[in-house]
Design a protein around this motif. Sequence first.
Motif, short mmCIF file in Angstrom:
data_model
loop_
_atom_site.label_atom_id
_atom_site.label_comp_id
_atom_site.label_asym_id
_atom_site.label_seq_id
_atom_site.Cartn_x
_atom_site.Cartn_y
_atom_site.Cartn_z
N GLU A 62 -5.49 0.47 -8.82
CA GLU A 62 -6.93 0.69 -8.66
C GLU A 62 -7.31 1.31 -7.32
N ASN A 63 -6.38 1.40 -6.39
CA ASN A 63 -6.68 1.96 -5.07
C ASN A 63 -6.35 3.45 -4.95
N VAL A 64 -6.11 4.12 -6.06
CA VAL A 64 -5.83 5.55 -6.01
C VAL A 64 -6.98 6.28 -5.32
N TYR A 83 -8.60 22.46 -2.78
CA TYR A 83 -7.37 21.88 -2.22
C TYR A 83 -7.60 20.38 -2.08
N ALA A 84 -6.70 19.59 -2.65
CA ALA A 84 -6.88 18.13 -2.64
C ALA A 84 -5.55 17.42 -2.43
N VAL A 85 -5.66 16.13 -2.13
CA VAL A 85 -4.52 15.24 -1.98
C VAL A 85 -4.82 14.01 -2.83
N ILE A 86 -3.82 13.57 -3.58
CA ILE A 86 -3.94 12.29 -4.29
C ILE A 86 -2.92 11.35 -3.69
N ARG A 87 -3.34 10.10 -3.46
CA ARG A 87 -2.43 9.12 -2.88
C ARG A 87 -2.75 7.74 -3.45
N GLY A 88 -1.71 6.94 -3.51
CA GLY A 88 -1.89 5.57 -3.98
C GLY A 88 -0.57 5.00 -4.43
N ASN A 89 -0.63 3.78 -4.91
CA ASN A 89 0.56 3.10 -5.41
C ASN A 89 0.76 3.42 -6.88
N VAL A 90 1.93 3.94 -7.19
CA VAL A 90 2.28 4.27 -8.57
C VAL A 90 3.00 3.07 -9.17
N ILE A 92 5.30 2.42 -11.87
CA ILE A 92 6.20 2.95 -12.90
C ILE A 92 7.50 2.17 -12.98
N GLY A 93 7.61 1.13 -12.20
CA GLY A 93 8.81 0.30 -12.21
C GLY A 93 8.42 -1.12 -11.85
N PRO A 94 9.38 -1.93 -11.49
CA PRO A 94 9.08 -3.32 -11.17
C PRO A 94 8.25 -3.48 -9.89
N GLU A 95 8.39 -2.54 -8.96
CA GLU A 95 7.64 -2.60 -7.70
C GLU A 95 6.77 -1.35 -7.55
N PRO A 96 5.51 -1.53 -7.12
CA PRO A 96 4.67 -0.36 -6.87
C PRO A 96 5.32 0.53 -5.80
N MET A 97 5.15 1.84 -5.96
CA MET A 97 5.69 2.83 -5.03
C MET A 97 4.54 3.67 -4.51
N PHE A 98 4.45 3.85 -3.19
CA PHE A 98 3.42 4.72 -2.64
C PHE A 98 3.78 6.17 -2.94
N ALA A 99 2.81 6.92 -3.40
CA ALA A 99 3.01 8.34 -3.68
C ALA A 99 1.84 9.13 -3.11
N LYS A 100 2.14 10.32 -2.63
CA LYS A 100 1.12 11.23 -2.11
C LYS A 100 1.55 12.64 -2.46
N THR A 101 0.63 13.45 -2.93
CA THR A 101 0.95 14.84 -3.23
C THR A 101 -0.27 15.73 -2.99
#
Length: 126
Positions: A62-64, A83-90, A92-101
């Motif tokens: 929910e913090n995306v 031009y934008a950036v998306i960031r947050g915890n993904v 997709i597995g047992p532990e959330p992973m921070f992602a930014k693109t």
Amino acid sequence: MDALATSRAFFDLCDYGKGWSECKRYCHPDATFETEAEILANVDTMEIYCDWMVDAIAMFDENVEVEVKAEAHDQTRNIVLIYAVIRGNVIIGPEPMFAKTDYVYVIQLDEEKIRHVTKVWELKLP
């Protein structure tokens, strides 16, 4: 609504996962999509892309955050760049992973509606 306002309204709906049902009011019914990102290799219409974004945003918690860094309108060519950036915890597995693109939309308009979008983007997962 001018081209920049139309494109930004579309962007806000699309990139927060509202789907084609909400985005289509800003697009021609046959609007096309392209990108060099392999994950979207078979996506060639805005309808498919907008609905894909519903699932993409659902992978985040929910913090995306989607942050627009810059936007511009080339009035001669009637093209809008966002031009934008998306960031947050993904999730997709047992532990959330921070992602930014980072990414850029190249939005081509025709008669005040979006005709084509090119997404300049390379997905990198940690």
